[in-house]
Design an enzyme around this catalytic site. Structure first.
Site, PDB file in Angstrom:
ATOM      1  N   LYS A 435     -13.648  -7.519   2.648  1.00  0.00           N
ATOM      2  CA  LYS A 435     -13.202  -6.125   2.698  1.00  0.00           C
ATOM      3  C   LYS A 435     -11.758  -6.023   2.221  1.00  0.00           C
ATOM      4  CE  LYS A 435     -12.023  -7.104   7.427  1.00  0.00           C
ATOM      5  NZ  LYS A 435     -12.642  -7.597   8.620  1.00  0.00           N
ATOM      6  N   TYR A 661      21.055   2.923  -2.462  1.00  0.00           N
ATOM      7  CA  TYR A 661      21.005   4.224  -1.786  1.00  0.00           C
ATOM      8  C   TYR A 661      21.801   4.199  -0.486  1.00  0.00           C
ATOM      9  CZ  TYR A 661      17.172   5.737  -4.789  1.00  0.00           C
ATOM     10  OH  TYR A 661      16.418   6.105  -5.853  1.00  0.00           O
TER      11      TYR A 661
END
Ligand SMILES: *Cc1c(COP(=O)(O)O)cnc(C)c1O
Length: 766
Positions: A435, A661
Site C-alpha cells: 500500500k 525566510y
C-alpha cells in the site's frame, strides 16, 4: 552453460536413467528457470527445487517453450509430454554437480578459486580484467557462487583457455565440501574474512576453517590484506599487502580501503602470473568500480530504464532480458544495444536471444546514431559494450528531474525477504503489503519485482492501488483492505479481493455481485481483536456467517486481524490476548462455514516476536525495507533506501548576514553555507529547520541553517572542502532512515510515505 557428451557417458556420470524417450547425444544448454528459456529445443531443463519454487511445477511451461529434454528427480506425469525425453536421477542438483566435476577434470588449464566474506565478485572481475591482458581467461558469470552457481560456472568454461576464475561462496556449515570437490582448484584466493554478518556457523573459527578447506589441494594460495593467515597453514602462500604494490596502486582511481584491498589482491595475483607493463597500468586505471550492477531509473515518457553495465555476451544479455520481463509486466519492452563497431557474429547471437523474449522493438546503435524517440510507458533495456559510449544513451533516456533522488536497493529487499522467509514454517505463505506506493518505494517497480521473487499474495489499502497493480501485470491475488462501496465494481472487474469488516458493507458487496452475475467471489473477513479499527467483533459473527452461508455470491477465502503492539516483546499479554481471540474466532468461523480459509494476524514485527502465531500466512511490510526493532534480528537486515541530493550552490556569509525566510538565522561570524534542492514539498519536514535536522556531506554532519523552504534547504558547511555538485546524503550510511525519523519525531513508515512523488526513484540490483 552447455552439456555436450554421449548419452551413455552422461547417464554414467550423473547416475541417471532414461524413463521416457530416446537420445544418443546430449548437446544442450542448461536452463532451470522457465522464464529464461530461449532456443528451447536446444536446451535441457533441470527441475531444481529452491526454497520457494519447484522446477517440476514448470515442466509444462518449459515444454510449451520447446524443451524436449528434462532432468527430474520426482515422479512426474511424463506421458503428458510425449515428445520429450526424461532422465530421472536421485537428486537433480547433485547430478548437475557430478557432471560439472566430470567436465572440470577435462579442462587442462588451472582454476583459481576465490572465496571470502566480501569482495569475491569484485576481485574476480578485476582479476579477469588484468589477466586478460596476457591470457585467455574464463570466469563465473556475475556472482554465481552457490552450489548451483558454481556448477553452472564450470559448465560455462571454454575447453581452451589459460585460466578459469571460479567464485565460491558458502552460507551454511558443511557446504564447502561439495564445492571444493567440484572445483579442485590449483590456486586459491581468500579475499577477506568478516564477522559482521550473523552467520549460520557455530563459531567464527569453524567458519574460517571451512572456508580454508577450499584450498586443501592448491599449489599456491593468496590472502587478502585483512585476512589473518593461520600459523598452521604451511602450504605455499602469500599475503597481499598494498605496500608491496605502491607503484601499481598509484594508477588506481579509488582510495577507500575496500577498493584498495580488492585491487591489491587482483594486482598481486596478476603480477604473480607475470602481467606487467604499460597496458597493465592502463588497465588498473580503468578497473570499473561496480562492474556488474543493474541500474534501473525513471526514464522519459513515464518509462523505466534498465542499464546493464555488465559485459556484452549472450549469457549476461539473457539475464538482463529476463529481468526486463520480470519488471515490465504488461508494459512495452524496448531493447537498445550500444555497439562500438560492427560484429555480425555477436549481433546474430544477441538477435537470437532477443527472438525468444520478443520485445516490441530492439535496435543496435553504433556511435553517432540517434535512438528513436517513440516510446511511452515502456521499459527500456540499455545494454552495451563499455566502448560504445553508453553515457550518451543513458542521458538520452533518463528523465531529467531535479537532482534529489531515492536509491532503492532491490538486492537488499530480496535479502530481507529471505531473512523473514527463514523464520517461517514450511507451509506459511507471505503476503507483501504494498500500500501507499509500496511504502514510498514505487508501485511501478516493486510489486512486480516481488511477484517475481515468488511472493504469492499482495495487500493494498484501496481498490485504486489494486487496479494499478493489475494494469502493470501483477497476477497474484490482491487483498484490498479498505474496500469502499464505490470500489466494489472495480474489485469485481479486476479480481481484487475485498476485506469485509461490517455487515452493511457485506450487504452492498453481495448486491453488486448479484448485479454483475457473479458467484463464488473470494472475500476476506477482517476481525477486530483489540486494535479497535475496522473489523468485526466476535458478537457480530453469527449473523454475518449466516448471511455468507446463504449467499452463493461469496465465499470466505481468508480471515485476518492485526496486532496493536507486535513490537512489544517485554509485555506480551495484549498480543497474546489478541492471538487467543483470533484463534477462537477463526475456529468458530471454520466450524460454522465448514471449509478452510487462510488465517493471518502477523505483520513484520509479529513474525519475529510472535512466530508461533503464523497460522497460514503472514503480512510483511516495513521488514522488506530492512527495519525491525528486534535487537538481534535487525542486524540481519540490509538497508534498502538511500535519499540523496547534491549541492546547487555555495555561499559565504559575513557576520550579520541572515539566511532564508523570516531571517531566522543571523550569522555571528563568517560562515560557508550550501544550498541543497530538497524542501518540505519533497518530504524534508519543516520541523527540521534551524539545526534540528541536517544532512551529511561525506562523513560530516551539516545542520540546517534558517528555515526549511518548500524546495530547498540551506546547510552549514563552514570549514569543509565542499564543491558545487557534491553529493549530499539525507538518508544513507551516515544517517539511517531511523535516525532521520527520530529527528523528525516520527516513525520510518511516515518518512517513507511522505517523500514526495517528485523525488525520483532509482533502483539498483546486483
Ligand atoms: C500495513 C499493514 C501490514 C504490514 O505491516 P508492517 O508493520 O509494515 O509489516 C500488515 N497488516 C496490515 C493490516 C497492514 O495494514
Amino acid at each position: 552453460m552447455k552439456i555436450n557428451c554421449e548419452i551413455s557417458t552422461f547417464l554414467d556420470v550423473i547416475a541417471g536413467k532414461i524413463i521416457q524417450g530416446d537420445l544418443t547425444q546430449v548437446d544442450h544448454t542448461v536452463v532451470y528457470d522457465s522464464r529464461k528459456i530461449y532456443q528451447g529445443s536446444k536446451s535441457i531443463f533441470i527441475a531444481l527445487k529452491s526454497n520457494h519454487r519447484d522446477g517440476h511445477q514448470f515442466i509444462g511451461e518449459a515444454y510449451d517453450k520447446g524443451i524436449r529434454l528434462f532432468l527430474i528427480d520426482q515422479t512426474t506425469d511424463v506421458q503428458a509430454y510425449e515428445e520429450a525425453v526424461f532422465i530421472h536421477v536421485a537428486d537433480v542438483l547433485k547430478a548437475l554437480q557430478s557432471y560439472a566435476k566430470y567436465y572440470r577434470k577435462q579442462l587442462n588449464y588451472p582454476l583459481i578459486a576465490i572465496t571470502g566474506s566480501y569482495g569475491k565478485t569484485m576481485v574476480k572481475e578485476w582479476l579477469y580484467e588484468l589477466l586478460s591482458i596476457k591470457y585467455k581467461v574464463q570466469r563465473s558469470p556475475k556472482s554465481y557462487n552457490s552450489q548451483l552457481g558454481v556448477a553452472l560456472s564450470l559448465l560455462n568454461f571454454d575447453p581452451q583457455a589459460d585460466f578459469g576464475l571460479v567464485e565460491v561462496g558458502i552460507s551454511e556449515a558443511g557446504e564447502m565440501e561439495s564445492l571444493a570437490e567440484m572445483v579442485q582448484p590449483e590456486y586459491g584466493i581468500f579475499t577477506s574474512f568478516g564477522t559482521a554478518h550473523r552467520t549460520n556457523f557455530k563459531s567464527e573459527k569453524e567458519h574460517f576453517a571451512e572456508k580454508m578447506s577450499l584450498f586443501k589441494g592448491c599449489q599456491f594460495t593468496f590472502f587478502g590484506p585483512g585476512v589473518e593467515v593461520p600459523k598452521t597453514f604451511s602450504a605455499p602462500h602469500q599475503k597481499m599487502q598494498p605496500s608491496a604494490f605502491q607503484k601499481e596502486l598509484s594508477f588506481f582511481p579509488y582510495t577507500d580501503a575496500v577498493h584498495v584491498f580488492n585491487a591489491t589482491i587482483a594486482i598481486g595475483v596478476a603480477s604473480y602470473f607475470k602481467v606487467k607493463g604499460p597496458s597493465f597500468f592502463d588497465r588498473i586505471k580503468h578497473l570499473p568500480s561496480l562492474a556488474m550492477r543493474l541500474e534501473t531509473f525513471e526514464g522519459k515518457n513515464q518509462s523505466l530504464v534498465i542499464h546493464d553495465a555488465y559485459h556484452l555476451d549472450t549469457e549476461a544479455f539473457v539475464q538482463s532480458l529476463a529481468f526486463q520481463v520480470s519488471i515490465a509486466g504488461s508494459r512495452d519492452r524496448i531493447v537498445v544495444i550500444g555497439m562500438h563497431e560492427h560484429n555480425s557474429a555477436l549481433e546474430e547471437q544477441l538477435t537470437q536471444a532477443l527472438q525468444s523474449f520478443q520485445p516490441i522493438r530492439y535496435e543496435f546503435l553504433y556511435p553517432n546514431e540517434q535512438p528513436s524517440l517513440t516510446f511511452d510507458h515502456s521499459v527500456v533495456l540499455l545494454k552495451g559494450t563499455r566502448k560504445a559510449g553508453m553515457e550518451r544513451l543513458i542521458n538520452f533516456y533518463r528523465l531529467k528531474k531535479h537532482q534529489t533522488y531515492i536509491e532503492i536497493d532491490l538486492s537488499a529487499i530480496k535479502h530481507n525477504i529471505e531473512k523473514y522467509r527463514a523464520e517461517l514454517n514450511p507451509g506459511t505463505k507471505m503476503m507483501a503489503m504494498v500500500k501507499a506506493d509500496a511504502y514510498g518505494s514505487g508501485q511501478d517497480a516493486i510489486p512486480l519485482f516481488l511477484e517475481n521473487l515468488g511472493i504469492p499474495y499482495f495487500g493494498v489499502a484501496y481498490a485504486d492501488e489494486g487496479i494499478a497493480l493489475r494494469k502493470l501485470g501483477v497476477k497474484a491475488p490482491i487483498l484490498v483492505m479498505n474496500a469502499e462501496e464505490d470500489g466494489f465494481s472495480d474489485c469485481i472487474q479486476y479480481a481484487l479481493e475485498p476485506a469485509i469488516y461490517a455487515k452493511y458493507q457485506l450487504d452492498q458487496f453481495i448486491k453488486e455481485l448479484i448485479f454483475s452475475g457473479k458467484t463464488h467471489f473470494p472475500i476476506h473477513l477482517k476481525l477486530d481483536t483489540g486494535m479497535h479499527r475496522l473489523g468485526f467483533e466476535q458478537a457480530d459473527l453469527p449473523e454475518v456467517l449466516a448471511l455468507i452461508k446463504s449467499q452463493p455470491e461469496v465465499y470466505v477465502k481468508g480471515v485476518y486481524s492485526h496486532l496493536a503492539e507486535s513490537d512489544n516483546r517485554r509485555d506480551r499479554r495484549f498480543s497474546e490476548l489478541q492471538i487467543n481471540r483470533f484463534q477462537s474466532a477463526t475456529k468458530f468461523i471454520y466450524e460454522t462455514l465448514g471449509y478452510a480459509f487462510d488465517r493471518h494476524i502477523l505483520n513484520s514485527e509479529g513474525i519475529i516476536n510472535y512466530g508461533f502465531a503464523q497460522f497460514d500466512m503472514v503480512r510483511i511490510g516495513i521488514g522488506m525495507y530492512g527495519l525491525s526493532n528486534h535487537p538481534a534480528f535487525k542486524n540481519d537486515l540490509k538497508a534498502v533506501f538511500k535519499w540523496k541530493s547534491s549541492i546547487s550552490q555555495i555561499k559565504k556569509l559575513k557576520k550579520g548576514d541572515s539566511v532564508g525566510y523570516n531571517r531566522s538565522f543571523i550569522a555571528s561570524e563568517t560562515k560557508t553555507i550550501a544550498i541543497v534542492p530538497v524542501g518540505y514539498a519533497d518530504g524534508f519536514k519543516r520541523s527540521l529547520s534551524q539545526g534540528k535536522g541536517g544532512v551529511y556531506w561525506k562523513q560530516h554532519f551539516c545542520p540546517t541553517l534558517g528555515n526549511v523552504c518548500m524546495d530547498m534547504i540551506m546547510i552549514d558547511v563552514s570549514g569543509l572542502p565542499v564543491n558545487e555538485g557534491d553529493e549530499i546524503e539525507i538518508i544513507g550510511g551516515h544517517q539511517s532512515l531511523l535516525d532521520f525519523a527520530n529527528q523528525t519525531e516520527t516513525i520510518p513508515y511516515e518518512v517513507l510515505t511522505s517523500i514526495s512523488k517528485r523525488v525520483h526513484r532509482v533502483y539498483l540490483q546486483d
